[in-house]
Design a protein around this motif. Structure first.
Motif, short mmCIF file in Angstrom:
data_model
loop_
_atom_site.label_atom_id
_atom_site.label_comp_id
_atom_site.label_asym_id
_atom_site.label_seq_id
_atom_site.Cartn_x
_atom_site.Cartn_y
_atom_site.Cartn_z
N GLY A 181 0.82 -1.21 0.00
CA GLY A 181 0.00 0.00 0.00
C GLY A 181 0.85 1.26 0.00
O GLY A 181 1.90 1.31 0.64
N TYR A 182 0.40 2.25 -0.75
CA TYR A 182 1.04 3.58 -0.78
C TYR A 182 -0.05 4.62 -0.63
O TYR A 182 -1.16 4.47 -1.17
CB TYR A 182 1.76 3.81 -2.12
CG TYR A 182 3.13 3.21 -2.22
CD1 TYR A 182 4.27 4.01 -2.23
CD2 TYR A 182 3.31 1.83 -2.31
CE1 TYR A 182 5.54 3.47 -2.34
CE2 TYR A 182 4.57 1.26 -2.42
CZ TYR A 182 5.68 2.10 -2.43
OH TYR A 182 6.94 1.55 -2.53
N LYS A 183 0.27 5.69 0.12
CA LYS A 183 -0.62 6.84 0.22
C LYS A 183 0.12 8.06 -0.30
O LYS A 183 1.28 8.28 0.06
CB LYS A 183 -1.07 7.06 1.66
CG LYS A 183 -2.03 5.99 2.18
CD LYS A 183 -2.36 6.24 3.65
CE LYS A 183 -3.14 7.52 3.85
NZ LYS A 183 -3.47 7.76 5.27
N VAL A 184 -0.55 8.85 -1.15
CA VAL A 184 0.09 9.99 -1.79
C VAL A 184 -0.78 11.23 -1.59
O VAL A 184 -1.99 11.21 -1.84
CB VAL A 184 0.29 9.73 -3.31
CG1 VAL A 184 0.92 10.95 -3.98
CG2 VAL A 184 1.15 8.50 -3.53
N GLY A 237 9.69 16.50 -4.34
CA GLY A 237 8.85 17.40 -3.56
C GLY A 237 7.50 17.66 -4.18
O GLY A 237 6.80 18.60 -3.79
N TYR A 238 7.10 16.83 -5.15
CA TYR A 238 5.80 17.02 -5.81
C TYR A 238 4.65 16.50 -4.95
O TYR A 238 3.50 16.89 -5.15
CB TYR A 238 5.75 16.28 -7.16
CG TYR A 238 6.77 16.73 -8.18
CD1 TYR A 238 7.43 17.96 -8.06
CD2 TYR A 238 7.08 15.92 -9.27
CE1 TYR A 238 8.37 18.36 -9.00
CE2 TYR A 238 8.01 16.31 -10.21
CZ TYR A 238 8.65 17.54 -10.07
OH TYR A 238 9.58 17.92 -11.00
N ALA A 239 4.96 15.60 -4.01
CA ALA A 239 3.92 14.99 -3.18
C ALA A 239 4.57 14.40 -1.94
O ALA A 239 5.77 14.13 -1.92
CB ALA A 239 3.18 13.91 -3.95
N GLU A 240 3.75 14.21 -0.90
CA GLU A 240 4.19 13.44 0.26
C GLU A 240 3.71 12.01 0.07
O GLU A 240 2.55 11.78 -0.27
CB GLU A 240 3.61 14.02 1.55
CG GLU A 240 4.10 13.28 2.78
CD GLU A 240 3.58 13.88 4.09
OE1 GLU A 240 3.72 13.20 5.12
OE2 GLU A 240 3.04 15.01 4.06
N VAL A 241 4.60 11.07 0.26
CA VAL A 241 4.28 9.66 0.01
C VAL A 241 4.53 8.86 1.29
O VAL A 241 5.58 9.00 1.92
CB VAL A 241 5.15 9.09 -1.14
CG1 VAL A 241 4.82 7.61 -1.37
CG2 VAL A 241 4.92 9.88 -2.42
N GLN A 242 3.55 8.06 1.67
CA GLN A 242 3.68 7.19 2.83
C GLN A 242 3.49 5.74 2.39
O GLN A 242 2.64 5.46 1.54
CB GLN A 242 2.65 7.53 3.91
CG GLN A 242 2.82 8.92 4.50
CD GLN A 242 1.76 9.24 5.54
OE1 GLN A 242 0.83 8.45 5.76
NE2 GLN A 242 1.90 10.39 6.18
N VAL A 243 4.29 4.84 2.96
CA VAL A 243 4.16 3.43 2.63
C VAL A 243 3.42 2.71 3.75
O VAL A 243 3.43 3.14 4.90
CB VAL A 243 5.54 2.79 2.41
CG1 VAL A 243 6.19 3.31 1.15
CG2 VAL A 243 6.45 3.02 3.61
#
Length: 642
Positions: free
Chosen positions: A412-415, A479-485
């Motif tokens: 899973g990834y959250k953007v 730096g286009y988005a914050e990404v969480q795994v």
């Protein structure tokens, strides 16, 4: 690599005129093309120079693997003061700090990168390192790779494979404690010729080694008397349990001694405050579990007391090795109380999994097809196996040729885009812009976050999963988005089509039971050292393969000329008198999944947690840990009778 280049760097960058024992020998073996070495140096023996100095001579990056956050922070600060670029990557860093480290790795300005072994479970991290030249792969606390070492960590078995995958040019393993068997295991695991193992010896002539048999009722007064009668100096008092650390620290404070407790149950800020105050004190006392001391660079510790028995001679040697690293005389004293034995043995006995749990685990693994993507957290919860026990079971199956571990990944990834999705798409052109637009079209949209299953999105777009993951990582890097795994998964491949499930369960049980016996025997080794009829310093180093003929002259036996005698352990009252059996039976009946097996119930009463106990929220129950100091076998017999 010419010797004079090594000497120039030693002098000009590290401000040292000469090497400590073993250092030059390690460097000579390491700096050969495709060089490798094992450094077995005592605590404070200068292991870190063996990778810090080569990092300045070699083209490329030196990766230092260590489980010790304190060591990472201290060494990075010290290197930065010398003008040497070093950094760490761990979960405590902010997004911006992580991005700065990544940029420094890519532009080649970073010479040393410190990471924990668990970091190699991260596919993004492995992808990043695969782009770089790894000139040296250094593994601290390398004894953790040995199944029969005193601190086996299954994650360490993957490090040798990670080094090969990353095409690291050189391998260096380091440890302060290794028996001859563990030296063999480390060399075998990392592909180091045993002729490249440099063992400098374990004997410390500046340590007065005292062993004092005592009963539990006399121990508090004995410790207070020692601390008040000896000259004040920085001191560590080691205990087994967190509650003991709190109680003994309060006792010493009430006696006017500058004592603080340190253990894993404290908030991180409080642990850091205690550690910092002690580090900068000339007479501070810290009462700590074994969570304290590893990787802390403080040379003037004048005394180390073991209020409780250590769990083995390897642990004991490492812990007393924190005293007198400046070479000045220091005291290490073990207050040897046989009543401590059950608590230490219970940690080992409580880890042995239930046969039913192993059967269910093996059956699930064998019925899951040739490729397994395991959610380790959920798998452990389903079978009531703590994370380390589960990883050890899977490691045993790897060692038996049943499974092969692959590269972990995130399911899973959250953007969260920095602006609108249209603005993000607008940063690209042609096919890349269409790809980015399709990515977000196949994501689940929340209020501000988009959720991705890379495998599902890749399938929908008819693209490799790797391209989806790289695109999401690129958004964060730029730096286009914050990404969480999220949702980590561990890959395994079945190596044989058919397996005998019953035979595998029996094999796992045998290995866990063998390990249980070994861990219990380590505690007995400590008691044998206390009562040894001869020089105790020589007996201690002989455990690690070092033979000395002359008595040391500064251990309890050499000082008194007589072997110590342990008092008998105090008799325990009948558990039926100690516990309210009807209340306990009622609790078991209400929580059959957590307490239904006698071994589960015994763990609960001995204060040993498990996923099922945590799920049932029984860790705060008044009966949890009420008989932690009783022998596990006695508690288990009570539970079986109930």
């Amino acid at each position: 690599m010419r010797d004079d280049a090594v000497d120039v760097v030693l002098r000009e960058r590290f401000g040292l005129e000469s090497f400590r024992p073993g250092q030059r020998e390690v460097l000579t073996k390491l700096l050969e093309p495709q060089g490798s070495a094992l450094a077995v140096f005592p605590t404070g023996g200068g292991k870190s120079l063996c990778y810090q100095l080569p990092a300045l001579l070699l083209e490329g990056l030196t990766v230092v693997v260590s489980p010790l956050i304190a060591l990472m922070k201290d060494q990075i600060d010290a290197l930065e003061r010398k003008g040497i670029r070093a950094a760490r990557l761990d979960s405590s860093l902010s997004l911006e700090e992580s991005r700065e480290v990544t940029e420094s790795l890519r532009d080649g300005t970073l010479k040393l990168l410190y990471v924990a072994p668990e970091r190699f479970n991260n596919e993004r991290f492995m992808g990043l390192l695969s782009e770089l030249q790894i000139s040296l792969f250094a593994v601290d606390e390398a004894h953790c790779v040995s199944e029969w070492g005193h601190n086996f960590r299954p994650d360490y078995l993957k490090l040798a494979q990670a080094a090969r995958t990353l095409q690291a040019e050189r391998i260096l393993a380091l440890t302060a404690t290794a028996t001859p068997q563990v030296v063999h295991d480390i060399c075998q695991g990392f592909g180091i010729p045993e002729s490249h193992a440099v063992v400098t010896g374990f004997y410390r002539n500046n340590l007065t080694l005292e062993t004092t048999p005592t009963g539990p009722e006399a121990r508090d007064a004995l410790l207070v008397e020692r601390l008040k009668s000896r000259p004040p100096g920085t001191t560590i008092v080691y205990v087994t349990l967190q509650k003991t650390a709190e109680r003994v620290a309060a006792l010493l404070s009430a006696e006017g001694l500058p004592a603080s407790a340190y253990h894993a149950g404290l908030e991180a800020e409080e642990r850091e405050r205690v550690q910092e105050a002690w580090t900068h004190s000339a007479k501070g006392i810290v009462v700590a579990t074994i969570a304290f001391g590893m990787g802390i660079d403080k040379a003037d510790v004048r005394a180390v007391y073991h209020y409780n028995l250590p769990k083995g001679l390897e642990s004991y040697s490492q812990e007393i090795g924190r005293a007198g690293r400046d070479g000045r005389p220091s005291v290490v004293e073990l207050l040897a109380c046989p009543d401590d034995v059950p608590t230490l043995e219970n940690f080992a006995l409580g880890d042995t999994p239930l046969p039913e749990a192993l059967t269910a685990l093996v059956n699930e693994l064998l019925s899951s097809g040739p490729e397994l993507h395991l959610d380790m957290y959920a798998l452990g919860n389903r079978h009531d196996l703590r994370p380390l026990v589960l990883r050890t079971a899977l490691t045993y199956l790897e060692l038996e040729g049943v499974l092969r571990q692959g590269t972990p990944f995130y399911a899973g990834y959250k953007v969260q885009p920095a602006g609108s999705v249209d603005a993000l798409v607008g940063r690209f052109q042609g096919e890349r812009a269409r790809f980015v637009k399709e990515l977000f079209a196949h994501a689940k949209k929340g209020r501000t976050w988009y959720t991705f299953d890379p495998a599902e999105v890749a399938k929908a777009l008819d693209q490799p999963r790797d391209r989806v993951v790289k695109a999401l990582d690129y958004f964060q890097e730029q730096g286009y988005a914050e990404v969480q795994v999220a949702e980590p998964r561990q890959r395994y491949t079945r190596l044989r089509e058919r397996e005998d499930a019953k035979a595998l369960v029996a094999l796992l049980q045998e290995r866990f039971q063998k390990r249980e016996v070994q861990e219990v025997s380590r505690v007995r080794d400590v008691l044998r050292l206390v009562t040894h009829d001869g020089c105790q310093s020589n007996a201690l180093v002989a455990h690690f393969g070092e033979q000395r003929e002359a008595p040391c002259g500064h251990c309890t036996f050499c000082r008194t000329g007589a072997a110590r005698v342990l008092p008998p352990p105090h008799p325990r009252p009948d558990l039926r008198e100690q516990l309210d059996a009807p209340t306990f039976q009622s609790l078991v009946a209400r929580h059959p999944e957590a307490l239904g097996h006698p071994r589960q119930a015994a763990r609960f009463l001995c204060g040993l947690s498990s996923p099922a106990l945590s799920k049932a929220k029984l860790g705060n129950h008044k009966l949890f840990g009420t008989v932690a100091e009783w022998p596990f076998a006695q508690v288990l017999a009570f539970c079986e009778a109930c």
